[in-house]
Design an enzyme around this catalytic site. Structure first.
Site, PDB file in Angstrom:
ATOM      1  CG  ASP A  53      41.530  45.780  28.963  1.00  0.00           C
ATOM      2  OD1 ASP A  53      40.838  45.306  28.053  1.00  0.00           O
ATOM      3  OD2 ASP A  53      41.165  45.759  30.153  1.00  0.00           O
ATOM      4  CD  GLU A  82      37.810  48.035  35.002  1.00  0.00           C
ATOM      5  OE1 GLU A  82      38.444  48.753  35.779  1.00  0.00           O
ATOM      6  OE2 GLU A  82      38.318  47.512  33.993  1.00  0.00           O
TER       7      GLU A  82
END
Length: 270
Positions: A6, A148
């Protein structure tokens, strides 16, 4: 090993789903935190990164590759399937099939990165299965950076989600595809903002089911995958937020192994 890559930590939702469904197999995960997000990159760059990530995982002993990044899947999965001699799964096709089978009104919403939405891959695949359906798509470029950063329950994240989801809610969709593997980490915030009765399709869960079915039907490949060994979680950069998110996804501390920078030297950009 079952190889999964990913653009960052979002694909850990896929790794977790695979671990839950196929706990006997080893996983090699690669999260490209140093180059995330992919959604704002050009198709040429995304394809180059996807090739490099696949080569790295094959070098670790992967016998199956799961492209856990919707952006990479939408742009590069067909190329990877042509170029590499191993089974390559992606998160889009199983999510499309699940959404098409789930919707009753034929009104399906999709959120994803700019690159995924611009590719039109979800609309094309859903309409190929159900020509009479209507697909409403919304690019959500701010969500991956927020995940993130670990901003999973911040008021700013809730405000941005509300802005992104309101147009789709007004369309009265009855099925909603999380077109990025980062988004399941925001599922508890998404559900009330898209509607409590709307079915949310989590691609991490459905791709794990697809891999499990494939292994059941292909014993020759299934026997090549190591059992009961140690899984490895590689990243191209280690951040405090990534460590924290990995712990939240798996419910336990996960050792993130930083990969040496020479993975980037085998560039396909030239």
């Amino acid at each position: 090993m079952i190889g999964i890559f990913d653009s960052g930590v979002g694909g850990m939702t896929v790794a977790k789903a695979v671990e839950q469904l196929l706990p006997q197999y080893r996983i090699a995960y690669f999260g490209d935190l140093a180059r995330t997000p992919y959604g704002s990159k050009s198709p040429e760059t995304i394809i180059a990164y996807a090739r490099q990530n696949t080569e790295f995982l094959l070098g670790q002993g992967a016998k199956i590759i799961i492209v856990a990044c919707n952006t990479a899947a939408s742009v590069a999965s067909e190329i990877l399937q042509q170029e590499f001699p191993v089974p390559i799964f992606e998160v889009i096709t199983p999510a499309v099939s699940k959404a098409a089978a789930t919707s009753r009104s034929g009104r399906i919403g999709v959120i994803g990165t700019r690159a995924t939405i611009k590719s039109g891959v979800y609309e094309k695949k859903i309409l190929a299965e159900q020509p009479g359906y209507t697909v409403y798509s919304q690019a959500c470029p701010l969500l991956v950076p927020l995940v993130e950063e670990g901003w999973l329950n911040k008021k700013e994240t809730k405000m941005i989600l509300r802005r992104y989801l309101q147009p789709l809610r007004l369309r009265q969709v009855d099925t909603f595809v999380l077109g990025c593997t980062h988004y399941p980490l925001l599922k508890d915030l998404i559900q009330p903002r898209i509607g409590k009765r709307v079915a949310i399709i989590d691609s991490s869960e459905v791709v794990a089911e697809s891999v499990a079915l494939f292994l059941k039907n292909n014993p020759a490949i299934e026997q090549q995958i190591d059992r009961n060994g140690e899984s490895h979680y590689y990243v191209s950069d280690v951040t405090d937020a990534a460590v924290d998110i990995a712990r939240k996804v798996f419910g336990r501390p996960i050792h993130l192994e930083k990969v040496a920078s020479d993975i980037f030297n085998r560039s396909h950009l030239s």
